[in-house]
Design an enzyme around this catalytic site. Structure first.
Site, PDB file in Angstrom:
ATOM      1  N   ASP A  14     -22.499 -12.945 -12.563  1.00 14.71           N
ATOM      2  CA  ASP A  14     -22.494 -11.781 -13.387  1.00 14.71           C
ATOM      3  C   ASP A  14     -23.203 -11.492 -14.489  1.00 14.71           C
ATOM      4  O   ASP A  14     -22.758 -10.652 -15.392  1.00 14.71           O
ATOM      5  CB  ASP A  14     -20.924 -11.752 -13.749  1.00 14.71           C
ATOM      6  CG  ASP A  14     -20.347 -10.273 -14.125  1.00 14.71           C
ATOM      7  OD1 ASP A  14     -20.562  -9.318 -13.322  1.00 14.71           O
ATOM      8  OD2 ASP A  14     -19.403 -10.350 -14.950  1.00 14.71           O
ATOM      9  N   ASP A  37     -21.284  -9.408  -5.889  1.00 10.90           N
ATOM     10  CA  ASP A  37     -22.207  -8.893  -6.801  1.00 10.90           C
ATOM     11  C   ASP A  37     -23.623  -9.563  -6.903  1.00 10.90           C
ATOM     12  O   ASP A  37     -24.523  -8.851  -7.760  1.00 10.90           O
ATOM     13  CB  ASP A  37     -21.658  -8.601  -8.077  1.00 10.90           C
ATOM     14  CG  ASP A  37     -20.587  -7.319  -8.268  1.00 10.90           C
ATOM     15  OD1 ASP A  37     -20.359  -6.757  -6.971  1.00 10.90           O
ATOM     16  OD2 ASP A  37     -19.747  -7.272  -8.978  1.00 10.90           O
ATOM     17  N   ASP A  71     -10.321  -7.353 -15.031  1.00  6.78           N
ATOM     18  CA  ASP A  71     -11.536  -7.163 -15.096  1.00  6.78           C
ATOM     19  C   ASP A  71     -12.254  -7.547 -16.400  1.00  6.78           C
ATOM     20  O   ASP A  71     -13.288  -7.886 -16.483  1.00  6.78           O
ATOM     21  CB  ASP A  71     -12.281  -5.733 -14.711  1.00  6.78           C
ATOM     22  CG  ASP A  71     -11.914  -5.114 -13.344  1.00  6.78           C
ATOM     23  OD1 ASP A  71     -11.935  -5.695 -12.323  1.00  6.78           O
ATOM     24  OD2 ASP A  71     -11.636  -3.826 -13.258  1.00  6.78           O
TER      25      ASP A  71
END
Length: 308
Positions: free
Chosen positions: A99, A137, A287
């Site tokens: 991330d 991601d 999140d």
């Protein structure tokens, strides 16, 4: 003209292997965060809705550094699903520099540690049926790495794909490529190819995001067609529909208000694209704004049910 590739669904692929009593239904995790909260708070006015509308629906379980011994964690989970004659959905989420250091930062401490971890993950699946989404991601976020970091991450993806192919032959592995508002289809196809998708089952879209089904489905077909143009093969895809019922709220991604759960997880008919709609992000897990990243918020879950 965009055309839909006719690719067998997971159920047909499993049947083709000759596996006995191949499951065609997805597993409901009895220990999901929503289920655990609902059982612990039966007197809460939100509990019944959260139990019925979220906890009782098939969804994915995420595995990372918090999972302890990964072989035991994965083995126990897929074993429980196999005993129920259901197909589990798992997410591998432990890539180094995860991330880009943002809300879900973390991951394995070295390339070697990740290789050990992902090999144990694949080995624990063995010959049992499973669906695995690989590193949400991580491919779109290549841009936050330097040249050496990009090369290392692609090598880790290639390594992971090989482990699943060799050690978990009944697993359908999907490499994540972000969402329809991130990469152009041609760039997404290039990154998937460089990550080794030729030896994986397909790719995943919209994980933890809010893009509509119509937008995600068209994008997925465009990415598959771009793969066909670049490499001579297309791939099926799955879409995360856990929070896209109302579409996005502009460019807000961190627990935006007014979002809603989408269509429930299902294996679609043969020849369909997407191959499956899945609840990959667990509705109610934050999140990083409504609560710490990954933490369950009953208020967030309840609002997702009703769209406010």
């Amino acid at each position: 003209m965009i055309k839909t590739l006719v690719i067998p669904t997971l159920a047909l692929l499993l049947a083709a292997t000759g596996a006995a009593r191949a499951a065609t239904s997805l597993y409901v995790d009895p220990q999901s965060s929503a289920a655990v909260w609902a059982r612990a708070n039966p007197s809460d006015g939100r509990a019944a809705d959260i139990a019925n509308r979220i906890a009782n629906q098939p969804g994915a379980r995420w595995f990372g550094g918090w999972s302890g011994d990964i072989g035991s964690a994965v083995g126990g989970y897929v074993g429980a699903a196999a005993a129920a004659n259901r197909i589990p959905v798992l997410v591998a989420y432990n890539i180094p520099a995860r991330d880009c250091g943002q809300a879900s930062a973390g991951g394995a401490g070295s390339l070697a540690a990740y290789q050990d971890w992902i090999r144990a993950f694949a080995a624990a699946l063995g010959n049992r049926q499973a669906i695995v989404v690989l590193e949400p991601d991580a491919l779109p976020q290549l841009d936050c790495l330097d040249a050496n970091g990009k090369a290392a991450r692609l090598q880790l993806f290639q390594y992971a794909v090989t482990q699943f192919k060799n050690l978990a032959p009944q697993t359908s592995l999907y490499l994540d490529i972000g969402n329809s508002s991130w990469l152009a289809p041609a760039e997404a196809a290039t990154r998937l190819a460089n990550a080794g998708i030729a030896n994986a089952h397909g790719f995943s879209l919209n994980v933890s995001n809010y893009r509509t089904d119509a937008e995600s489905n068209a994008y997925g077909i465009a990415v598959s067609n771009a793969l066909q143009q670049q490499k001579g093969y297309g791939k099926p895809f799955v879409v995360d529909t856990s929070r896209n019922g109302n579409g996005p709220n502009g460019t807000q991604w961190c627990d935006p208000a007014g979002r809603k759960i989408g269509v429930t997880s299902r294996i679609n008919p043969a020849g369909s694209q997407p191959e499956m709609t899945l609840w990959i992000k667990s509705p109610g897990e934050a999140d990083g704004c409504a609560a710490a990243a990954g933490a369950f918020s009953p208020e967030l879950a309840y609002k997702l049910i009703y769209g406010y």
